[in-house]
Scaffold this motif. Sequence first.
Motif, PDB file in Angstrom:
ATOM      1  N   GLN A   1      82.388 185.946  81.736  1.00 19.91           N
ATOM      2  CA  GLN A   1      81.023 185.497  82.074  1.00 19.91           C
ATOM      3  C   GLN A   1      81.079 184.160  82.821  1.00 19.91           C
ATOM      4  N   LEU A   2      81.927 183.260  82.329  1.00 23.72           N
ATOM      5  CA  LEU A   2      82.067 181.942  82.944  1.00 23.72           C
ATOM      6  C   LEU A   2      82.566 182.069  84.381  1.00 23.72           C
ATOM      7  N   ALA A   3      83.587 182.881  84.600  1.00 20.79           N
ATOM      8  CA  ALA A   3      84.155 183.041  85.943  1.00 20.79           C
ATOM      9  C   ALA A   3      83.110 183.602  86.905  1.00 20.79           C
ATOM     10  N   GLU A   4      82.324 184.577  86.448  1.00 22.39           N
ATOM     11  CA  GLU A   4      81.285 185.159  87.309  1.00 22.39           C
ATOM     12  C   GLU A   4      80.245 184.113  87.685  1.00 22.39           C
ATOM     13  N   LYS A   5      79.819 183.338  86.707  1.00 24.46           N
ATOM     14  CA  LYS A   5      78.779 182.349  86.974  1.00 24.46           C
ATOM     15  C   LYS A   5      79.301 181.235  87.882  1.00 24.46           C
ATOM     16  N   GLU A   6      80.540 180.794  87.671  1.00 25.31           N
ATOM     17  CA  GLU A   6      81.118 179.771  88.542  1.00 25.31           C
ATOM     18  C   GLU A   6      81.189 180.261  89.987  1.00 25.31           C
ATOM     19  N   LYS A   7      81.613 181.512  90.147  1.00 28.39           N
ATOM     20  CA  LYS A   7      81.717 182.101  91.482  1.00 28.39           C
ATOM     21  C   LYS A   7      80.340 182.142  92.138  1.00 28.39           C
ATOM     22  N   GLU A   8      79.341 182.537  91.348  1.00 24.95           N
ATOM     23  CA  GLU A   8      77.964 182.632  91.844  1.00 24.95           C
ATOM     24  C   GLU A   8      77.438 181.239  92.248  1.00 24.95           C
ATOM     25  N   LEU A   9      77.748 180.228  91.450  1.00 22.59           N
ATOM     26  CA  LEU A   9      77.276 178.870  91.743  1.00 22.59           C
ATOM     27  C   LEU A   9      77.938 178.289  92.972  1.00 22.59           C
TER      28      LEU A   9
ATOM     29  N   ARG B   1      80.428 175.366  82.130  1.00 17.67           N
ATOM     30  CA  ARG B   1      81.664 175.311  81.345  1.00 17.67           C
ATOM     31  C   ARG B   1      81.398 174.830  79.930  1.00 17.67           C
ATOM     32  N   ALA B   2      80.482 173.865  79.777  1.00 23.82           N
ATOM     33  CA  ALA B   2      80.125 173.372  78.437  1.00 23.82           C
ATOM     34  C   ALA B   2      79.477 174.488  77.619  1.00 23.82           C
ATOM     35  N   GLU B   3      78.591 175.269  78.259  1.00 21.05           N
ATOM     36  CA  GLU B   3      77.963 176.410  77.569  1.00 21.05           C
ATOM     37  C   GLU B   3      79.023 177.408  77.110  1.00 21.05           C
ATOM     38  N   ALA B   4      79.992 177.691  77.981  1.00 18.65           N
ATOM     39  CA  ALA B   4      81.054 178.644  77.641  1.00 18.65           C
ATOM     40  C   ALA B   4      81.892 178.121  76.478  1.00 18.65           C
ATOM     41  N   GLU B   5      82.181 176.817  76.477  1.00 23.41           N
ATOM     42  CA  GLU B   5      82.968 176.247  75.386  1.00 23.41           C
ATOM     43  C   GLU B   5      82.210 176.352  74.064  1.00 23.41           C
TER      44      GLU B   5
END
Length: 185
Positions: free
Chosen positions: A174-182, A118-122
């Motif tokens: 991109q953030l939503a995909e990565k969060e889902k993956e994590l 989330r910090a990277e996305a911000e």
Amino acid sequence: MIADIKQTTESKMQKSVETLRNNLGKVRTGRAHPGFLDQVQVDYYGSMVPLSQVANVTASDARTLSVQPWEKPMVAKIEKAIRDSDLGLNPAANGDVIRVPMPMLTEERRKDLVKVVRAEAEEARVAVRNVRRDGNDQLKRLLKDKDISEDDERRAQDDIQKLTDKYIAEVDKQLAEKEKELMAV
């Protein structure tokens, strides 16, 4: 003039999203990936160099990375560099090959990684907004110098805002995909 500003603005926003994509790729999801060790720096005869310049990194299976140094004396230095990195890994030298097992992700660690993502996305959103500000400043300068009309400046600012919205939506995707993956176990 206006078209150049729009084109420059769009290419810079695209680069911000690409940078985010690369940074998110480095956040691990439990599988071993050779790119995971890209940021590890090794002391190579007095200068710090990336691990990829002194060794070959491969994924030997889904949970283990193999690091094959090109010079035998580098085994201990590479092992120490991986251990000292903030990646939480515990490498084990086996002859002239270093095995790096990837620990299982706990629920707590997954939540920590989501915070990092989330910090990277911000940061990416801020970068896109900074590009928007720079583009708008260039337009205002053209208006002040009387090179363009107020209507042209207003239309161009609206176009830049549409670009901003488009790229911020891409960052969120991109953030939503990565969060889902994590969070997938």
